[in-house]
Design an enzyme around this catalytic site. Sequence first.
Site, PDB file in Angstrom:
ATOM      1  N   SER A 124       0.803  -1.226   0.000  1.00 32.21           N
ATOM      2  CA  SER A 124       0.000   0.000   0.000  1.00 32.21           C
ATOM      3  C   SER A 124       0.841   1.283   0.000  1.00 32.21           C
ATOM      4  O   SER A 124       0.452   2.255  -0.640  1.00 32.21           O
ATOM      5  CB  SER A 124      -0.965  -0.003   1.194  1.00 32.21           C
ATOM      6  OG  SER A 124      -1.925  -1.015   1.003  1.00 32.21           O
ATOM      7  N   LYS A 152      -8.253  -5.489  12.042  1.00 32.83           N
ATOM      8  CA  LYS A 152      -9.454  -4.941  11.400  1.00 32.83           C
ATOM      9  C   LYS A 152     -10.704  -5.007  12.282  1.00 32.83           C
ATOM     10  O   LYS A 152     -11.527  -4.108  12.251  1.00 32.83           O
ATOM     11  CB  LYS A 152      -9.736  -5.696  10.101  1.00 32.83           C
ATOM     12  CG  LYS A 152      -8.840  -5.303   8.945  1.00 32.83           C
ATOM     13  CD  LYS A 152      -9.279  -6.047   7.693  1.00 32.83           C
ATOM     14  CE  LYS A 152      -8.491  -5.603   6.492  1.00 32.83           C
ATOM     15  NZ  LYS A 152      -8.957  -6.226   5.251  1.00 32.83           N
ATOM     16  N   ASN A 166     -11.144  -1.068   7.608  1.00 34.66           N
ATOM     17  CA  ASN A 166      -9.829  -1.089   6.949  1.00 34.66           C
ATOM     18  C   ASN A 166      -9.305   0.323   6.684  1.00 34.66           C
ATOM     19  O   ASN A 166      -8.176   0.483   6.228  1.00 34.66           O
ATOM     20  CB  ASN A 166      -9.854  -1.907   5.649  1.00 34.66           C
ATOM     21  CG  ASN A 166     -10.467  -1.145   4.502  1.00 34.66           C
ATOM     22  OD1 ASN A 166     -11.258  -0.213   4.704  1.00 34.66           O
ATOM     23  ND2 ASN A 166     -10.134  -1.522   3.284  1.00 34.66           N
ATOM     24  N   ASP A 210     -13.265  -2.535   1.562  1.00 32.77           N
ATOM     25  CA  ASP A 210     -12.970  -3.809   0.878  1.00 32.77           C
ATOM     26  C   ASP A 210     -14.122  -4.238  -0.042  1.00 32.77           C
ATOM     27  O   ASP A 210     -13.903  -4.617  -1.196  1.00 32.77           O
ATOM     28  CB  ASP A 210     -12.703  -4.920   1.895  1.00 32.77           C
ATOM     29  CG  ASP A 210     -11.287  -4.860   2.455  1.00 32.77           C
ATOM     30  OD1 ASP A 210     -10.416  -4.252   1.806  1.00 32.77           O
ATOM     31  OD2 ASP A 210     -11.056  -5.415   3.543  1.00 32.77           O
ATOM     32  N   ALA A 255     -14.883 -18.394   4.580  1.00 35.49           N
ATOM     33  CA  ALA A 255     -15.832 -17.783   5.523  1.00 35.49           C
ATOM     34  C   ALA A 255     -15.089 -16.939   6.549  1.00 35.49           C
ATOM     35  O   ALA A 255     -15.509 -16.824   7.692  1.00 35.49           O
ATOM     36  CB  ALA A 255     -16.673 -18.862   6.203  1.00 35.49           C
ATOM     37  N   GLY A 276     -12.621 -13.163   7.288  1.00 36.59           N
ATOM     38  CA  GLY A 276     -12.871 -11.723   7.277  1.00 36.59           C
ATOM     39  C   GLY A 276     -13.187 -11.184   5.886  1.00 36.59           C
ATOM     40  O   GLY A 276     -14.096 -10.364   5.726  1.00 36.59           O
ATOM     41  N   TYR A 301      -3.591 -11.787  -4.311  1.00 33.06           N
ATOM     42  CA  TYR A 301      -2.925 -10.975  -5.332  1.00 33.06           C
ATOM     43  C   TYR A 301      -1.464 -11.376  -5.496  1.00 33.06           C
ATOM     44  O   TYR A 301      -0.738 -10.813  -6.294  1.00 33.06           O
ATOM     45  CB  TYR A 301      -3.043  -9.479  -5.018  1.00 33.06           C
ATOM     46  CG  TYR A 301      -2.767  -9.100  -3.607  1.00 33.06           C
ATOM     47  CD1 TYR A 301      -1.477  -8.872  -3.169  1.00 33.06           C
ATOM     48  CD2 TYR A 301      -3.810  -8.980  -2.702  1.00 33.06           C
ATOM     49  CE1 TYR A 301      -1.225  -8.533  -1.868  1.00 33.06           C
ATOM     50  CE2 TYR A 301      -3.568  -8.631  -1.388  1.00 33.06           C
ATOM     51  CZ  TYR A 301      -2.280  -8.408  -0.974  1.00 33.06           C
ATOM     52  OH  TYR A 301      -2.036  -8.072   0.334  1.00 33.06           O
TER      53      TYR A 301
END
Length: 289
Positions: free
Chosen positions: A26, A75, A96, A111, A136, A138, A232
Amino acid sequence: MSTPVSITGQTRIVGIFGDPIVHTRSPAMQNAAFRALHLPYAYVPFHVRPADLANAVQAIRAYNLLGVNVTVPHKERIVRYLDDLSAEAKLCGAVNTVVNREGVLFGDNTDGRGFLASLQERGLSPQGRNVVIIGAGGSTRAVLVSLIRAGSTRITIANRTVAKARALVRAYRTLGDTQLETVSLNRLEDPILFSNAALVVNCTSVGLHGEAFPPLAFHATPRACLFYDLLYRPEQTSFLRQARAARRSTVDGRRMLLHQGALAFSLWTGQPAPLQDMTRALNRALRTA
Ligand code: NDP
């Protein structure tokens, strides 16, 4: 190497809280955006251990940070330390992005909206569609809430621990008109499960370290079905490789990462995000990972 943001007496800091944090891409993406729009902001990683989270949140006020992103494992727990939450953050029970509004800390969750934006750019509207989600945890929560709010007709959640999938169904059953059902992972081999699926999303971490994906009836999906992996890195997961081998379209998690970041950028700056600059910076950062 990209040019660093220039730091002056007017610079305000934006950060990301996580533990660990060394893998985050980020900073590259957000600093490229600040540079592109000549904004006096700099984005830095903060390694915040769970025991220090309350103090770290207090430091957002003390250092007058513009805001922060929040990643694993904070989070959910950060919610209790914030002053106000968006509807999405409340629904997901997770944040987030934090915006510092003159000392009042507002928590949002970009998100799910980032996920929807990445579907939109592929021309897929989830409204009236059937979706299969695997996982199942976050990230499933954010994806599920966004798909229900977007009007999906039916969502099937497959998870290794079926009880966790059932808990999600209980939590979100009344959020919209979407039919929710749960299945165990071995049902992924059943062609009937996929006969009307427009979208199949991997929200598990399976593939992160090159593991094979559990058996799934890729060929049983309609030809136009889109396979989406939230991972990713690596670029080619077993899930996406098998979907491509079945000649189905695929998307990897970079687009969601980009769009959740772009939405956070707009929350902090009040400006549209320079998507091309952020995409280039993110791809560069992931290549050098
Ligand atoms: P969680 O830890 O909350 O959930 C992990 C999920 O993976 C659970 O459903 C878990 O099943 C499942 N799982 C883990 N190992 C296995 C296995 N060996 N076999 C079957 N299922 C398994 O993680 P998150 O939901 O937060 O994130 C999942 C992935 O998504 C992460 O790798 C993350 O990098 C990625 N992500 C990407 C984003 C993006 O912007 N592109 C955003 C958020 C996440 P069980 O419940 O049975 O343990």
